[in-house]
Design a protein around this motif. Structure first.
Motif, PDB file in Angstrom:
ATOM      1  N   THR A 236       0.977  -1.273   0.180  1.00 54.71           N
ATOM      2  CA  THR A 236       0.061   0.215   0.077  1.00 54.71           C
ATOM      3  C   THR A 236       0.796   1.314  -0.145  1.00 54.71           C
ATOM      4  OG1 THR A 236      -0.209   0.170   2.417  1.00 54.71           O
ATOM      5  CG2 THR A 236      -1.740  -1.248   1.370  1.00 54.71           C
ATOM      6  N   GLU A 237       0.246   2.294  -0.565  1.00 48.63           N
ATOM      7  CA  GLU A 237       0.971   3.647  -0.377  1.00 48.63           C
ATOM      8  C   GLU A 237       1.247   3.963   0.660  1.00 48.63           C
ATOM      9  OE1 GLU A 237       0.525   7.782  -2.938  1.00 48.63           O
ATOM     10  OE2 GLU A 237      -1.231   7.085  -2.038  1.00 48.63           O
ATOM     11  N   THR A 238       0.521   3.960   1.709  1.00 48.15           N
ATOM     12  CA  THR A 238       0.939   4.221   3.211  1.00 48.15           C
ATOM     13  C   THR A 238       2.071   3.414   3.968  1.00 48.15           C
ATOM     14  OG1 THR A 238      -1.501   4.933   3.546  1.00 48.15           O
ATOM     15  CG2 THR A 238      -0.039   4.654   5.508  1.00 48.15           C
ATOM     16  N   SER A 239       2.007   2.140   3.578  1.00 49.64           N
ATOM     17  CA  SER A 239       2.927   1.359   4.268  1.00 49.64           C
ATOM     18  C   SER A 239       4.315   1.668   3.662  1.00 49.64           C
ATOM     19  CB  SER A 239       2.666  -0.292   3.908  1.00 49.64           C
ATOM     20  OG  SER A 239       1.581  -0.643   4.583  1.00 49.64           O
ATOM     21  N   ILE A 372       5.144  11.984   4.128  1.00 52.61           N
ATOM     22  CA  ILE A 372       4.142  12.446   5.347  1.00 52.61           C
ATOM     23  C   ILE A 372       2.828  12.647   4.780  1.00 52.61           C
ATOM     24  CG2 ILE A 372       4.166  14.188   7.064  1.00 52.61           C
ATOM     25  CD1 ILE A 372       7.044  14.325   7.266  1.00 52.61           C
ATOM     26  N   ALA A 373       2.791  13.465   3.713  1.00 49.65           N
ATOM     27  CA  ALA A 373       1.349  13.659   3.108  1.00 49.65           C
ATOM     28  C   ALA A 373       0.525  12.435   2.838  1.00 49.65           C
ATOM     29  CB  ALA A 373       1.746  14.820   1.983  1.00 49.65           C
ATOM     30  N   ASN A 374       1.197  11.595   2.213  1.00 52.41           N
ATOM     31  CA  ASN A 374       0.936  10.324   1.869  1.00 52.41           C
ATOM     32  C   ASN A 374      -0.106   9.457   3.043  1.00 52.41           C
ATOM     33  OD1 ASN A 374       1.012  10.489  -1.046  1.00 52.41           O
ATOM     34  ND2 ASN A 374       3.104   9.361  -0.876  1.00 52.41           N
ATOM     35  N   ILE A 375       0.995   9.478   4.129  1.00 52.53           N
ATOM     36  CA  ILE A 375       0.434   8.803   5.318  1.00 52.53           C
ATOM     37  C   ILE A 375      -0.534   9.611   6.019  1.00 52.53           C
ATOM     38  CG2 ILE A 375       1.376   8.302   7.873  1.00 52.53           C
ATOM     39  CD1 ILE A 375       4.134   7.782   6.356  1.00 52.53           C
ATOM     40  N   LYS A 377      -3.103  11.026   4.520  1.00 52.02           N
ATOM     41  CA  LYS A 377      -4.402  10.572   4.235  1.00 52.02           C
ATOM     42  C   LYS A 377      -5.122   9.737   5.035  1.00 52.02           C
ATOM     43  CE  LYS A 377      -2.661  11.404  -0.617  1.00 52.02           C
ATOM     44  NZ  LYS A 377      -2.406  10.589  -1.907  1.00 52.02           N
ATOM     45  N   SER A 378      -4.447   8.622   5.595  1.00 53.62           N
ATOM     46  CA  SER A 378      -4.948   7.577   6.356  1.00 53.62           C
ATOM     47  C   SER A 378      -4.792   8.000   7.827  1.00 53.62           C
ATOM     48  CB  SER A 378      -4.181   6.239   6.211  1.00 53.62           C
ATOM     49  OG  SER A 378      -4.381   5.787   4.805  1.00 53.62           O
ATOM     50  N   TYR A 379      -3.592   8.538   8.276  1.00 55.59           N
ATOM     51  CA  TYR A 379      -3.499   8.940   9.673  1.00 55.59           C
ATOM     52  C   TYR A 379      -3.421  10.533   9.862  1.00 55.59           C
ATOM     53  CZ  TYR A 379      -2.571   3.952   9.545  1.00 55.59           C
ATOM     54  OH  TYR A 379      -2.889   2.637   9.691  1.00 55.59           O
ATOM     55  N   PRO A 380      -4.480  11.274   9.958  1.00 58.44           N
ATOM     56  CA  PRO A 380      -4.305  12.623   9.950  1.00 58.44           C
ATOM     57  C   PRO A 380      -3.283  13.360  10.893  1.00 58.44           C
ATOM     58  CG  PRO A 380      -6.617  12.033   9.931  1.00 58.44           C
ATOM     59  CD  PRO A 380      -5.820  10.723  10.252  1.00 58.44           C
ATOM     60  N   LYS A 381      -2.843  12.978  11.980  1.00 58.78           N
ATOM     61  CA  LYS A 381      -2.064  13.180  12.820  1.00 58.78           C
ATOM     62  C   LYS A 381      -0.497  13.454  12.390  1.00 58.78           C
ATOM     63  CE  LYS A 381      -4.026  12.308  17.310  1.00 58.78           C
ATOM     64  NZ  LYS A 381      -3.858  11.689  18.635  1.00 58.78           N
ATOM     65  N   ALA A 382      -0.430  12.659  11.103  1.00 57.96           N
ATOM     66  CA  ALA A 382       1.074  12.539  10.538  1.00 57.96           C
ATOM     67  C   ALA A 382       1.712  13.822  10.309  1.00 57.96           C
ATOM     68  CB  ALA A 382       0.885  11.565   9.428  1.00 57.96           C
ATOM     69  N   GLY A 383       1.137  14.839   9.870  1.00 56.52           N
ATOM     70  CA  GLY A 383       1.677  16.057   9.639  1.00 56.52           C
ATOM     71  C   GLY A 383       1.615  17.134  10.709  1.00 56.52           C
ATOM     72  N   ASP A 384       1.005  16.760  11.956  1.00 54.33           N
ATOM     73  CA  ASP A 384       0.887  18.068  12.856  1.00 54.33           C
ATOM     74  C   ASP A 384       1.954  17.902  14.014  1.00 54.33           C
ATOM     75  OD1 ASP A 384      -0.145  15.794  14.179  1.00 54.33           O
ATOM     76  OD2 ASP A 384      -1.841  16.676  15.045  1.00 54.33           O
ATOM     77  N   PHE A 385       3.139  17.120  13.780  1.00 53.57           N
ATOM     78  CA  PHE A 385       3.937  16.906  15.180  1.00 53.57           C
ATOM     79  C   PHE A 385       4.562  18.288  15.091  1.00 53.57           C
ATOM     80  CE2 PHE A 385       8.035  15.985  17.186  1.00 53.57           C
ATOM     81  CZ  PHE A 385       7.376  15.099  18.174  1.00 53.57           C
ATOM     82  N   LYS A 386       4.318  18.658  16.386  1.00 53.64           N
ATOM     83  CA  LYS A 386       5.133  19.798  16.830  1.00 53.64           C
ATOM     84  C   LYS A 386       6.583  20.126  17.353  1.00 53.64           C
ATOM     85  CE  LYS A 386       0.638  22.533  17.552  1.00 53.64           C
ATOM     86  NZ  LYS A 386      -0.043  23.355  18.587  1.00 53.64           N
ATOM     87  N   LEU A 387       7.565  20.758  16.568  1.00 53.48           N
ATOM     88  CA  LEU A 387       8.612  21.064  17.219  1.00 53.48           C
ATOM     89  C   LEU A 387       9.137  21.985  17.870  1.00 53.48           C
ATOM     90  CD1 LEU A 387      10.480  19.283  13.932  1.00 53.48           C
ATOM     91  CD2 LEU A 387      10.818  18.644  16.204  1.00 53.48           C
ATOM     92  N   PRO A 388      10.009  22.173  18.853  1.00 56.81           N
ATOM     93  CA  PRO A 388      10.403  23.236  19.351  1.00 56.81           C
ATOM     94  C   PRO A 388      10.528  24.376  18.426  1.00 56.81           C
ATOM     95  CG  PRO A 388      11.606  21.617  20.376  1.00 56.81           C
ATOM     96  CD  PRO A 388      10.877  21.053  18.974  1.00 56.81           C
TER      97      PRO A 388
END
Length: 557
Positions: A236-239, A372-375, A377-388
């Motif tokens: 799969t694209e996500t995996s 990250i953008a592809n992931i 699509k299935s797991y919305p939190k993939a793009g919102d990790f907050k760095l210092p």
């Protein structure tokens, strides 16, 4: 008249002569039937042969009339190397050019006798291909193409065209391939244990493994089914994207360590004694005695420091015999371990470790944006990790974290007495508090109580209740544990005794001898690669971030 004078009756005739006659008649009848059956079978065989010959003749005639017979079917044997194009190499310059691709059949359908469609898949990316009847393409070729088994690997040659309307079901929606040739490389079975397209949706949150469908009635593939059929799931694209992120974490860790002057080491995974975690080890048969799978390279890292290597690191499997069936525990995971000497204070190493993690997490966002953008699509939190935002890790003391939780109304009495470490629920709650207050998902807790750390951990000289140790957290869950190590032999043996360990126990001799020969002050840590991937991408289960996961219930595939 006397009996002897009575006329004698003729004796009944025996059947001695009649029996052979009857047997002969039956034999003749059976022979007759056998001849009839043989004649019938012969006629039947002749008809079948005639029919086969007719079908063969018709097929030959069709082949003779098939203008595309050399353009499809089994891949021709040739020694010529045919250049192929990857989907990732397509660009605007590809339009109207002939290309050859090797890909899987994601879907195949015949639209009509003169038109068929293929959806081709390559490492999760999809491109639509179309075939239409036009010299030399034949109807036979169209029928063959539209009937290809899903997941088969094919070699397709065609002209890259720009569709009038973008193809929404394809990853590369702005182009399609007009087929000129299609050859079978490896045919997939007609029935697969699950469809890759069904595994592209996230697994259900529930643990119910029964049949499940989504709102549209499409099958939802459970995590168990996906892991049981991991090879299909990996397509799969996500995996595909998750495995690229995993590779990226290991690559970035290695890149940073090597650039810092650290030495890559390779420590044994078979050890002669359970020296770190008591019963939480896997025992294996080692010839005529027992051996154990290493829980970490910790003792060997320290021995390398004693061997004047100054800075070392390793990327290798770690084994933990813990019967923990949680979302974040595995019995085998990939460890990213390092150990370094320092000059004045262990915070020199802690600073290094913080910069290391900020580098990895920052570069993941910069280098793997598409994945990250592809992931996402299935797991919305993939793009919102907050760095210092200032590029520096947030560092708090253990007692600071305890105070934040206590302020939020959490009962911290056991932690205040230093009887227990934070629970998973406490860690998660603290992570949310820190995210809300400091706007970051990555932070460090320093100065843990000595009672909850291993025997080789250095106590805080100013307050021996605490230790010079630290944990790293992502989204409120631990990804690394580290500390300054005791480098003085007398202090080390005393610490072992305080933890209920016997320095003379089998397995400790070589380790302790390293410190008897002199060892510089040092500190380090061990990171879990799978957890970094899991928490960075916001995945619900660490098994999704492991290639072939191992847990107390799973030892396959």
């Amino acid at each position: 008249m006397a009996d002897s004078e009575l006329p004698t009756r003729p004796k009944p005739e025996t059947n001695e002569a009649a029996a052979p006659a009857a047997e002969g008649a039956e034999s003749k009848s059976a022979s007759k039937n056998a001849l009839k059956k043989a004649a019938k079978d012969k006629a039947k065989a002749e008809k079948a042969a005639a029919r086969a010959a007719q079908e063969k003749a018709q097929a030959a005639a069709q082949d003779a009339n098939d203008t595309a017979k050399d353009l499809y079917g089994p891949i021709p044997e040739t020694e010529d190397v045919i250049p192929t194009t990857r989907f990732s190499e397509f660009s605007d310059d590809s339009y109207e050019k002939e290309v050859t691709v090797v890909a899987r059949v994601d879907n195949a359908r015949v639209q009509s006798a003169k038109l068929a469609f293929l959806m081709l898949r390559q490492q999760g990316q999809k491109v639509q291909a179309v075939i239409a009847a036009a010299e030399p393409i034949s109807r036979q070729m169209i029928k063959y193409t539209g009937g290809l088994n899903v997941n088969s690997i094919v070699q397709v040659t065609g002209i890259v065209k720009k569709p009038e309307v973008p193809i929404s079901s394809a990853t590369l929606s702005h182009l399609e391939l007009h087929i000129r040739k299609v050859y079978m490389i490896s045919e997939a079975a007609q029935q697969l244990p699950m469809q890759v397209k069904d595994a592209e949706r996230p697994p259900p949150e529930t643990t119910d493994e029964g049949a499940q469908v989504d709102a549209e009635g499409a099958p939802i593939v459970t995590l168990k089914t996906r892991l049981d059929n991991r090879v299909l799931d990996l397509q799969t694209e996500t995996s595909q994207a998750i495995t690229q992120i995993s590779s990226g974490v290991a690559e970035l860790f290695t890149e940073y360590m090597i650039k810092s002057g650290s030495r890559w080491i390779f420590t044994p995974k078979l050890v002669g004694a359970a020296t770190e975690g008591g019963s939480n080890v896997f025992e294996v048969k080692y010839f005529k005695r027992s051996g154990y799978l290493a829980q970490s390279p910790q003792l060997y890292k320290q021995m390398c420091i004693a061997g004047d290597m100054e800075s070392v690191f390793e990327v290798a499997p770690v084994f933990r015999a813990e019967d923990s069936n949680t979302h974040r525990h595995l019995t085998e995971f990939v460890g990213l371990d390092f150990e370094k000497t320092f000059h004045a204070h262990y915070h020199e190493v802690l600073d290094f470790a913080e910069d290391l993690l900020v580098f990895i997490l920052t570069q993941l966002k910069e280098r793997y944006g598409a994945q990250i953008a592809n992931i996402q699509k299935s797991y919305p939190k993939a793009g919102d990790f907050k760095l210092p935002k200032d590029g520096k890790a947030l560092r708090l003391n253990y007692m600071d974290g305890l105070a934040l939780l206590k302020e939020a109304g959490v009962d911290m009495s056991e932690q205040e007495r230093f009887e227990n470490d934070f629970t998973t629920a406490m860690e998660k709650q603290l992570g949310q508090i820190i995210r809300d207050k400091y706007d970051t998902d990555f932070y460090v807790l320093d100065k843990f109580p000595m009672s909850v750390r291993p025997f080789y951990t250095k106590a805080d000289p100013k307050d021996p209740r605490f230790s010079n140790s630290y944990d790293f957290f992502m989204r409120g869950e631990e990804i690394m544990s580290g500390a300054q190590r005791i480098h003085n032999i007398d202090e080390l043996e005393a610490s072992m005794r305080s933890k209920g360990l016997d320095p003379t126990q089998e397995g400790f001799e070589d380790y302790l001898n390293a410190f008897r020969q002199g060892c510089p002050p040092h500190a380090g840590g061990g990171l879990g690669l799978n957890r970094i991937v899991m928490f960075f991408l916001g995945l619900p289960n660490v098994r999704l971030a492991s290639l072939f996961p191992r847990d107390p219930q799973r030892l396959r595939p």
